[in-house]
Design an enzyme around this catalytic site. Structure first.
Site, PDB file in Angstrom:
ATOM      1  N   ASP A  34       0.996  -1.300  -0.085  1.00 46.03           N
ATOM      2  CA  ASP A  34      -0.028  -0.126   0.113  1.00 46.03           C
ATOM      3  C   ASP A  34       0.851   1.269   0.040  1.00 46.03           C
ATOM      4  OD1 ASP A  34      -2.062  -1.832  -0.060  1.00 46.03           O
ATOM      5  OD2 ASP A  34      -2.690  -1.308   2.280  1.00 46.03           O
ATOM      6  N   ALA A  35       1.976   1.274   0.583  1.00 47.36           N
ATOM      7  CA  ALA A  35       2.789   2.626   0.939  1.00 47.36           C
ATOM      8  C   ALA A  35       3.517   2.798  -0.496  1.00 47.36           C
ATOM      9  CB  ALA A  35       3.991   2.003   1.905  1.00 47.36           C
ATOM     10  N   TYR A  37       2.012   1.920  -3.440  1.00 41.19           N
ATOM     11  CA  TYR A  37       1.213   2.622  -4.184  1.00 41.19           C
ATOM     12  C   TYR A  37       0.819   3.874  -3.866  1.00 41.19           C
ATOM     13  CZ  TYR A  37      -3.582   2.953  -6.079  1.00 41.19           C
ATOM     14  OH  TYR A  37      -4.702   3.242  -6.887  1.00 41.19           O
ATOM     15  N   ASP A  38       0.731   4.299  -2.680  1.00 39.24           N
ATOM     16  CA  ASP A  38       0.661   5.667  -2.167  1.00 39.24           C
ATOM     17  C   ASP A  38       1.562   6.583  -2.655  1.00 39.24           C
ATOM     18  OD1 ASP A  38      -1.563   5.203  -0.720  1.00 39.24           O
ATOM     19  OD2 ASP A  38      -0.665   5.123   1.245  1.00 39.24           O
ATOM     20  N   SER A  83     -35.839  -6.592 -15.595  1.00 40.13           N
ATOM     21  CA  SER A  83     -35.711  -7.306 -14.089  1.00 40.13           C
ATOM     22  C   SER A  83     -35.804  -8.831 -14.591  1.00 40.13           C
ATOM     23  CB  SER A  83     -36.809  -6.827 -13.260  1.00 40.13           C
ATOM     24  OG  SER A  83     -37.848  -6.941 -13.725  1.00 40.13           O
ATOM     25  N   GLU A 114     -24.643 -17.528 -11.208  1.00 38.06           N
ATOM     26  CA  GLU A 114     -24.077 -16.335 -10.547  1.00 38.06           C
ATOM     27  C   GLU A 114     -25.065 -16.050  -9.246  1.00 38.06           C
ATOM     28  OE1 GLU A 114     -24.318 -13.036 -13.145  1.00 38.06           O
ATOM     29  OE2 GLU A 114     -23.668 -14.323 -14.742  1.00 38.06           O
ATOM     30  N   LYS A 116     -27.014 -13.455  -7.012  1.00 41.00           N
ATOM     31  CA  LYS A 116     -27.793 -12.324  -7.199  1.00 41.00           C
ATOM     32  C   LYS A 116     -27.604 -11.327  -6.041  1.00 41.00           C
ATOM     33  CE  LYS A 116     -32.485 -10.969  -8.513  1.00 41.00           C
ATOM     34  NZ  LYS A 116     -32.731  -9.902  -7.341  1.00 41.00           N
ATOM     35  N   ASP A 118     -27.613  -8.194  -3.595  1.00 41.10           N
ATOM     36  CA  ASP A 118     -28.657  -7.407  -3.324  1.00 41.10           C
ATOM     37  C   ASP A 118     -28.086  -5.866  -3.188  1.00 41.10           C
ATOM     38  OD1 ASP A 118     -31.196  -6.624  -2.416  1.00 41.10           O
ATOM     39  OD2 ASP A 118     -30.908  -7.570  -0.619  1.00 41.10           O
ATOM     40  N   ARG A 137     -30.084   2.157 -12.679  1.00 37.65           N
ATOM     41  CA  ARG A 137     -31.148   1.544 -13.844  1.00 37.65           C
ATOM     42  C   ARG A 137     -32.533   2.397 -13.845  1.00 37.65           C
ATOM     43  NH1 ARG A 137     -35.295  -2.102 -12.045  1.00 37.65           N
ATOM     44  NH2 ARG A 137     -36.028  -3.277 -13.758  1.00 37.65           N
ATOM     45  N   TYR A 226     -22.303  -8.041 -14.622  1.00 41.61           N
ATOM     46  CA  TYR A 226     -22.669  -9.013 -14.583  1.00 41.61           C
ATOM     47  C   TYR A 226     -23.472  -9.416 -16.050  1.00 41.61           C
ATOM     48  CZ  TYR A 226     -26.349  -6.768 -12.303  1.00 41.61           C
ATOM     49  OH  TYR A 226     -27.249  -5.885 -11.771  1.00 41.61           O
ATOM     50  N   LYS A 291     -28.403 -18.219 -15.959  1.00 42.09           N
ATOM     51  CA  LYS A 291     -28.540 -17.517 -17.550  1.00 42.09           C
ATOM     52  C   LYS A 291     -28.315 -18.488 -18.554  1.00 42.09           C
ATOM     53  CE  LYS A 291     -27.051 -12.876 -15.647  1.00 42.09           C
ATOM     54  NZ  LYS A 291     -26.251 -12.183 -15.602  1.00 42.09           N
ATOM     55  N   LYS A 315     -34.797 -17.470  -5.628  1.00 42.56           N
ATOM     56  CA  LYS A 315     -34.533 -16.575  -4.534  1.00 42.56           C
ATOM     57  C   LYS A 315     -34.303 -17.502  -3.294  1.00 42.56           C
ATOM     58  CE  LYS A 315     -35.978 -12.612  -4.577  1.00 42.56           C
ATOM     59  NZ  LYS A 315     -35.952 -11.300  -5.007  1.00 42.56           N
ATOM     60  N   CYS A 409     -32.784   3.048  36.215  1.00 44.27           N
ATOM     61  CA  CYS A 409     -32.129   1.769  35.742  1.00 44.27           C
ATOM     62  C   CYS A 409     -33.210   0.802  36.165  1.00 44.27           C
ATOM     63  CB  CYS A 409     -30.766   1.782  36.225  1.00 44.27           C
ATOM     64  SG  CYS A 409     -30.325   0.122  35.991  1.00 44.27           S
ATOM     65  N   CYS A 412     -30.692  -1.291  38.943  1.00 39.88           N
ATOM     66  CA  CYS A 412     -30.161  -0.902  40.380  1.00 39.88           C
ATOM     67  C   CYS A 412     -31.037   0.368  40.656  1.00 39.88           C
ATOM     68  CB  CYS A 412     -28.854  -0.341  40.152  1.00 39.88           C
ATOM     69  SG  CYS A 412     -28.412   0.980  39.207  1.00 39.88           S
ATOM     70  N   CYS A 427     -27.035   4.767  32.660  1.00 40.34           N
ATOM     71  CA  CYS A 427     -27.351   4.237  34.084  1.00 40.34           C
ATOM     72  C   CYS A 427     -26.139   5.093  34.884  1.00 40.34           C
ATOM     73  CB  CYS A 427     -27.416   2.743  34.261  1.00 40.34           C
ATOM     74  SG  CYS A 427     -27.191   2.460  35.956  1.00 40.34           S
ATOM     75  N   CYS A 432     -23.925  -0.377  39.744  1.00 40.51           N
ATOM     76  CA  CYS A 432     -25.148  -1.124  39.109  1.00 40.51           C
ATOM     77  C   CYS A 432     -24.819  -2.818  38.723  1.00 40.51           C
ATOM     78  CB  CYS A 432     -25.440  -0.455  37.904  1.00 40.51           C
ATOM     79  SG  CYS A 432     -26.795  -1.242  36.928  1.00 40.51           S
TER      80      CYS A 432
HETATM   81  S1  IVH Z   1     -28.778 -10.192 -14.878  1.00 39.94           S
HETATM   82  C1  IVH Z   1     -32.155  -8.841 -17.778  1.00 39.94           C
HETATM   83  N1  IVH Z   1     -27.205 -10.565 -12.930  1.00 39.94           N
HETATM   84  O1  IVH Z   1     -31.571  -8.325 -10.374  1.00 39.94           O
HETATM   85  C2  IVH Z   1     -31.283  -9.395 -16.797  1.00 39.94           C
HETATM   86  N2  IVH Z   1     -29.024  -9.269 -12.565  1.00 39.94           N
HETATM   87  O2  IVH Z   1     -34.310  -8.460 -10.945  1.00 39.94           O
HETATM   88  C3  IVH Z   1     -30.404  -8.281 -16.264  1.00 39.94           C
HETATM   89  N3  IVH Z   1     -29.038  -8.716 -10.178  1.00 39.94           N
HETATM   90  O3  IVH Z   1     -31.973  -5.182 -11.679  1.00 39.94           O
HETATM   91  C4  IVH Z   1     -29.989  -8.612 -14.877  1.00 39.94           C
HETATM   92  N4  IVH Z   1     -27.316  -9.820  -9.397  1.00 39.94           N
HETATM   93  O4  IVH Z   1     -30.126  -5.219 -10.300  1.00 39.94           O
HETATM   94  C5  IVH Z   1     -28.295 -10.025 -13.370  1.00 39.94           C
HETATM   95  N5  IVH Z   1     -26.017 -11.541 -11.286  1.00 39.94           N
HETATM   96  C6  IVH Z   1     -26.868 -10.799 -11.728  1.00 39.94           C
HETATM   97  C7  IVH Z   1     -27.577 -10.023 -10.761  1.00 39.94           C
HETATM   98  C8  IVH Z   1     -28.539  -9.242 -11.132  1.00 39.94           C
HETATM   99  C9  IVH Z   1     -28.298  -8.914  -9.122  1.00 39.94           C
HETATM  100  C10 IVH Z   1     -30.004  -7.634 -10.035  1.00 39.94           C
HETATM  101  C11 IVH Z   1     -30.055  -6.488 -10.925  1.00 39.94           C
HETATM  102  C12 IVH Z   1     -31.425  -6.681 -11.615  1.00 39.94           C
HETATM  103  C13 IVH Z   1     -32.209  -7.482 -10.852  1.00 39.94           C
HETATM  104  C14 IVH Z   1     -33.143  -8.174 -11.539  1.00 39.94           C
END
Ligand code: IVH
Length: 669
Positions: A34-35, A37-38, A83, A114, A116, A118, A137, A226, A291, A315, A409, A412, A427, A432
């Site tokens: 890191d140093a 790099y800095d 989505s 892959e 998903k 969040d 998006r 992705y 996919k 899910k 409290c 006590c 407290c 206590c």
């Molecule tokens: S592919 C048309 N891959 O899930 C498909 N989406 O409900 C394009 N997400 O809005 C998305 N991980 O925010 C894809 N490995 C992944 C994902 C992913 C999370 C989210 C993404 C999307 C939502 C779809």
């Protein structure tokens, strides 16, 4: 230095910094410290300050410089960001597979699986290899222009690298905040009395939509790519190839967590495995995405107005559930902090029964408008203590009660007070019993004095029997005193006395942490220990001296300074030292069979991040080296190992698989 010389050096520095960013952020395999790099970054800043005309927008120094925006411009996505359809069971995945196979008339299909993530979906647009636009998006067709904010994320390359980078490339992915960073962010916000984020997704989305990029820059966001949008002059045949090439171009693709599988049963297996490991991942995932690999098939299958027919999200069990908050009670902690918590109608959240949830402080309760009797959403993620995300006011009957911090409290009876400028209430009782109990439990805990076998039940028993009044008394206990106690056999008494004795040899960091100074966690204690070197130095340090320590803020400094000026704390310290506690300066690695060995990692590891594996062996007293020599004891070979593997073979060094490595270390994980 002439302008031409400066230009040449600047270009060289940018090239080197970009290369090291790629090694660090994308390949997870840094090759300089890191140093070092800095130093490169500092030199580049210095030269750019002297020659501002040479600054270009994609210089690595330009990640945080833009002025706050008033509002975001709109960006139209050239291909809509759809989505995903959901599957909630493996059978629904099998149905998906049937539909897809029927659609393209084949018997078995190749899928890419892959995580998903969040987080918050984004699109990055590169023109001639340069990042020109980054957007959210939005509604799928139009998003917000958050380019300046995305530029502050280190895992977003400002410039692509390597051969064949197309004239225009749209890459899609997710911005996420690791759970640890999320907790840290919320901890800091709580301390400052700011509203906390309900989950990492909200925190990531909120950070991305900051009008001031400096705020985004201060949050440790990450990106995982992705998917592709539109790509000019480049033909890919499969999603898998696209992701490999994206990574070669410098985009951050999470290849170690992705799998190319044959047929739906292998995809089901992937989902099962990922769900099992879900809580050991550093970021939050709410499912897996399956996919169809071949674009030809994807195109043939097409999409509905909402989601593609060639992909589906499996899910996982929800981490958030609804239940009823029956009562709000308070807990008195070791520093006297009085923390409200929720007693819930028991509910199963992602496989675990939850009965209690933290409520942090009274301001948070007021802000979220949480009342006793409310229907609430409870969230549980990984190791994190369950939390109340929100109340559901629509379900109120009128009988719900607004919370008020008790004046006394509950343990006590002393007054509870709120220090001005702080969100927590305390407290005020100096002896206590609740504080004492919590303090002693904390004192004996793993990260503190690590007294094996001294849990809450024993501490309570010793306090009730009048054998101890504070942590110092532990070091004066005799076996004969504790043998007669209930549920205490001769052997367990002996073991406990031995553990107490063993804990006498400790480190300054552990000792400071064990003292239970307000605002001093394990990390802060280590920082103080490293800075001051001895207990005496810390005890004698002035407020200014403590305040000057790196990473120590004024609130912590004040708390440490005050702690060592209170007679009852000095008394405790003296009692401990007279109880023959020996404090050594440095934390020594654990005694393990790995002691003194040298490890080299090569190839992609499935279950460890390279960094984590290195840190792990170091913690266990071994060395992690980046090159193989005769002195190397083990080469751990992951998938697709590099030249280190060949060198190891040539030198006859012991080569082990990731699974074997895992076996070696699993008891210490
Ligand atoms: S592919 C048309 N891959 O899930 C498909 N989406 O409900 C394009 N997400 O809005 C998305 N991980 O925010 C894809 N490995 C992944 C994902 C992913 C999370 C989210 C993404 C999307 C939502 C779809």
């Amino acid at each position: 230095m002439s302008k031409e010389q400066a230009r040449a050096e600047i270009e060289d520095l940018r090239r080197r910094i970009n290369h090291h960013n790629y090694l660090y952020y994308v390949l997870d395999n840094p090759q300089i410290t890191d140093a070092e790099y800095d130093r490169l970054i500092r030199r580049l800043i210095e030269l750019e300050e002297k020659h501002p005309e040479l600054i270009i927008p994609d210089s690595p120094t330009q990640r945080i410089g833009a002025a706050p925006a008033v509002e975001f411009a709109t960006v139209e996505h050239s291909v809509p960001m759809l989505s995903l359809g959901n599957a909630f069971s493996y059978d629904e995945l099998r149905d998906f597979d049937k539909r897809v196979r029927k659609g393209v008339r084949v018997d078995s299909l190749e899928y890419v699986c892959e995580p998903k993530y969040d987080g918050s979906a984004i699109e990055l647009v590169y023109e001639n290899g340069r990042l020109v636009t980054g957007s959210t998006r939005g509604d799928g067709y139009r998003g917000e222009d958050v380019t300046q904010n995305l530029k502050t994320i280190r895992t977003v390359p400002l410039r692509l690298q390597g051969e064949g980078v197309p004239a225009r490339l749209e890459a899609r992915g997710e911005v996420v905040l690791n759970l640890k960073d999320f907790e840290e962010l919320n901890r800091k916000r709580l301390e400052k009395g700011e509203p906390i984020f309900a989950n990492p997704r909200n925190a990531a989305a909120g950070s991305l939509r900051q009008l001031n990029p400096r705020i985004t820059a201060s949050r440790p966001l990450n990106v995982y790519i992705y998917a592709r949008g539109h790509i000019e002059d480049h033909d890919f045949e499969t999603h898998w190839d696209t992701m490999q090439t994206f990574r070669d171009w410098g985009l951050r693709v999470n290849l170690p967590e992705m799998r190319l599988v044959q047929g739906i049963e292998e995809a089901v297996e992937y989902c099962r495995d990922l769900e099992e490991r879900r809580h050991s991942l550093p970021y939050e995932v709410d499912g897996a995405v399956i996919k169809v690999n071949r674009y030809e098939y994807q195109d043939a299958l097409g999409a509905t107005s909402k989601s593609p027919r060639w992909a589906i999200a499996f899910k996982f069990a929800a981490q958030e559930e609804e239940t009823v908050l029956e009562e709000i009670a308070v807990n008195v902690g070791r520093t006297g902090a009085v923390t409200p918590f929720a007693i819930l109608k028991p509910v199963r959240v992602s496989g675990v029964e939850v009965r209690r949830a933290t409520l942090h402080n009274e301001d948070e309760i007021a802000r979220k408008d949480i009342r006793a009797g409310d229907h609430v959403i409870v969230r549980r993620a990984g190791e994190v203590i369950p939390e109340i995300v929100k109340s559901i006011p629509e379900k109120r009957t009128g009988k719900e009660k607004i919370f008020q911090m008790p004046r006394k409290c509950p343990v006590c009876g002393s007054a509870i007070e709120r220090t001005p400028g702080e969100v927590a209430s305390y407290c005020t009782g100096s002896s206590c019993p609740a504080q004492q109990l919590e303090h002693i439990i904390h004192f004996a805990s793993k990260g503190a004095m690590d007294i094996d076998g001294l849990g809450e039940m024993r501490v309570l028993q010793f306090l009730n029997e009048g054998l101890i009044q504070d942590a110092g008394d532990l070091y004066y206990l005799k076996k004969e005193q504790i043998v007669p106690l209930e549920r205490m056999a001769d052997k367990s008494a002996e073991n406990l006395i031995r553990s107490i004795d063993k804990s006498r040899h400790t480190t300054l960091g552990r000792f400071l942490y064990a003292l239970g100074i307000r605002h001093v966690g394990e990390h802060t204690a280590k920082v103080l220990a490293a800075h001051f070197g001895s207990l005496k130095n810390i005890m004698n340090a002035s407020l200014e001296q403590i305040d000057q320590v790196r990473e120590i803020g004024p609130v912590v400094a004040q708390s440490v300074h005050t702690f060592f000026r209170q007679p009852k704390n000095i008394e405790l310290i003296n009692k401990l030292l007279e109880g023959r506690i020996k404090i050594k300066r440095e934390e020594k690695a654990e005694e393990t069979p790995l002691q003194g060995k040298t490890f080299v990692f090569t190839g992609a590891l499935e279950h460890f991040k390279r960094d984590e594996a290195k840190k792990l062996v170091e913690r266990l007293g071994a060395r992690a080296s980046s090159s193989v020599s005769k002195q190397t004891d083990y080469v751990v070979a992951g998938a697709e190992p590099g030249s280190k593997y060949d060198t190891a073979k040539k030198l006859g060094v012991n080569i082990i698989s990731e699974a074997e490595f895992h076996k070696m270390v699993e008891q210490y994980l």
